[in-house]
Design an enzyme around this catalytic site. Sequence first.
Site, short mmCIF file in Angstrom:
data_model
loop_
_atom_site.label_atom_id
_atom_site.label_comp_id
_atom_site.label_asym_id
_atom_site.label_seq_id
_atom_site.Cartn_x
_atom_site.Cartn_y
_atom_site.Cartn_z
N ASN A 1 7.31 2.55 29.73
CA ASN A 1 6.07 2.12 29.07
C ASN A 1 5.08 1.65 30.15
OD1 ASN A 1 4.06 0.67 27.75
ND2 ASN A 1 5.44 -0.32 26.31
N CYS B 1 -2.28 -1.99 25.23
CA CYS B 1 -1.80 -0.59 25.32
C CYS B 1 -2.76 0.41 24.68
CB CYS B 1 -0.44 -0.47 24.65
SG CYS B 1 0.77 -1.57 25.35
N HIS C 1 1.02 6.39 22.34
CA HIS C 1 1.40 5.44 23.39
C HIS C 1 2.91 5.55 23.58
CE1 HIS C 1 2.20 2.00 25.71
NE2 HIS C 1 2.60 1.23 24.72
O1 UT7 Z 1 3.77 -1.56 24.55
C1 UT7 Z 1 3.78 -2.72 23.76
C2 UT7 Z 1 4.27 -2.36 22.40
N1 UT7 Z 1 5.68 -2.56 22.32
C3 UT7 Z 1 6.44 -1.78 21.59
O2 UT7 Z 1 6.02 -0.84 20.98
C4 UT7 Z 1 7.90 -2.14 21.51
C5 UT7 Z 1 8.47 -1.94 20.13
N2 UT7 Z 1 9.86 -2.44 20.08
C6 UT7 Z 1 10.89 -1.81 20.68
O3 UT7 Z 1 10.71 -0.80 21.31
C7 UT7 Z 1 12.28 -2.37 20.48
O4 UT7 Z 1 12.21 -3.48 19.59
C8 UT7 Z 1 12.99 -2.82 21.79
C9 UT7 Z 1 13.36 -1.59 22.63
C10 UT7 Z 1 12.09 -3.74 22.59
C11 UT7 Z 1 14.29 -3.53 21.47
O5 UT7 Z 1 15.14 -2.70 20.66
P1 UT7 Z 1 15.80 -3.29 19.33
O6 UT7 Z 1 16.60 -2.20 18.75
O7 UT7 Z 1 14.73 -3.91 18.49
O8 UT7 Z 1 16.80 -4.36 19.93
P2 UT7 Z 1 16.85 -5.95 19.68
O9 UT7 Z 1 15.81 -6.63 20.46
O10 UT7 Z 1 16.93 -6.23 18.21
O11 UT7 Z 1 18.26 -6.29 20.31
C12 UT7 Z 1 19.49 -5.77 19.75
C13 UT7 Z 1 20.66 -6.29 20.59
C14 UT7 Z 1 20.62 -7.80 20.81
O12 UT7 Z 1 21.94 -8.28 20.81
P3 UT7 Z 1 22.56 -9.00 19.50
O13 UT7 Z 1 21.66 -10.17 19.23
O14 UT7 Z 1 22.50 -7.96 18.42
O15 UT7 Z 1 23.95 -9.36 19.93
C15 UT7 Z 1 20.03 -7.95 22.19
O16 UT7 Z 1 20.46 -9.13 22.84
O17 UT7 Z 1 20.62 -5.71 21.90
C16 UT7 Z 1 20.63 -6.74 22.89
N3 UT7 Z 1 19.84 -6.28 24.02
C17 UT7 Z 1 20.34 -5.57 25.02
N4 UT7 Z 1 21.58 -5.12 25.27
C18 UT7 Z 1 21.77 -4.39 26.39
C19 UT7 Z 1 18.50 -6.47 24.24
N5 UT7 Z 1 18.13 -5.88 25.39
C20 UT7 Z 1 19.27 -5.31 25.90
C21 UT7 Z 1 19.51 -4.56 27.06
N6 UT7 Z 1 20.78 -4.12 27.27
N7 UT7 Z 1 18.57 -4.25 27.95
#
Ligand code: UT7
Length: 310
Positions: free
Chosen positions: A267, A110, A237
């Site tokens: 993204n 990225c 980014h």
């Molecule tokens: O370009 C490359 C660089 N990448 C980045 O900069 C990404 C940086 N990270 C992020 O943007 C975030 O970590 C994400 C958007 C990818 C994820 O957000 P998060 O707040 O860290 O969520 P998480 O992965 O910790 O998931 C929280 C909950 C989980 O459920 P439980 O375990 O708490 O029950 C996931 O299973 O949300 C659930 N979840 C979803 N729920 C509904 C994960 N994806 C989804 C979804 N819809 N699409």
Amino acid sequence: MKKVGLLATGSYTPERKLTNSDLEKMVDTTDEWITTRTGIKERRIAADNEYSSDMAAKAARDCLGKVNLRPDLLISSTATAERACPYQASIVANRLNLTNLGAFDLNAACSGLVYSLAVAKSMIQTGPYRNILITASEKMSMLTDYTDRASCILFGDGAAALMLSSEQPEHEILATELGLDATGSDYVIMGGREDYYFRQDGRKVFKFAVTIMGEMIDRLLLKSGASKNDDFYIIPHQANYRILESAARESKLPQDRFICYIDHYGNTSSASIGLALDEAEKEGRFKKGDLVLLIGFGGGLSWAGAAIRW
Ligand code: UT7
């Protein structure tokens, strides 16, 4: 040292939109979750037969249409080239009938567009080059697992192009910064034999992104002889709107300093800063004399920054 300017920008995004409500029908997710966790509403998706090089060539054509210059070097940033060879810069040069030039691809995930900009600036300053064209094009849909709700909601396809020149050094590039923390190299993975589809440790990347944004803002301001009281904008980014909110909070800067179009493109990896820059330029968001900070971060874990005097 020769002055190097960012003379023109260009962009291209595919027609097809993938909205949050489309994704609700594909995986167990909701518009509300995607919007509050990422700020994304829709993304563009390339057609099956439309490749990263096609998008790069269209963005390059858009950029070249704004300047009366031929590039003597082409750098194509991509992590999603459709072939190893011919490499993307070769395909783009061929498509645009560009001759008598050097050309190579650059992959820094990225951070690739800003890495390319830093390389191009120093090649103009130290080498025989005068006009360097950069493309940043990504077909992220190619490496996205549309059964994985954690990642498929994030990505879109698109391309941007920049023309750097020492001939008309308007929008001077004042400073650049490049970096890598390879201890996090397996936090973002895509395109391998076993792990073909994108996977990441989202929380670790999120924390890294917020920290590096703060550090880059401070270092780029210092290198440009500016301070937080001056008029400046940040084009980061476009990975997640919440990263920008956290970075604004931690840097004690107003949110409107951060330029963000993630709601309609998602993204797009290395294309995202170029797309945002092109859109901001079209909307006339900068006035002459403003400082514009480009800050890339992502897989690697890499980062790259550039300060431009508008
Ligand atoms: O370009 C490359 C660089 N990448 C980045 O900069 C990404 C940086 N990270 C992020 O943007 C975030 O970590 C994400 C958007 C990818 C994820 O957000 P998060 O707040 O860290 O969520 P998480 O992965 O910790 O998931 C929280 C909950 C989980 O459920 P439980 O375990 O708490 O029950 C996931 O299973 O949300 C659930 N979840 C979803 N729920 C509904 C994960 N994806 C989804 C979804 N819809 N699409």
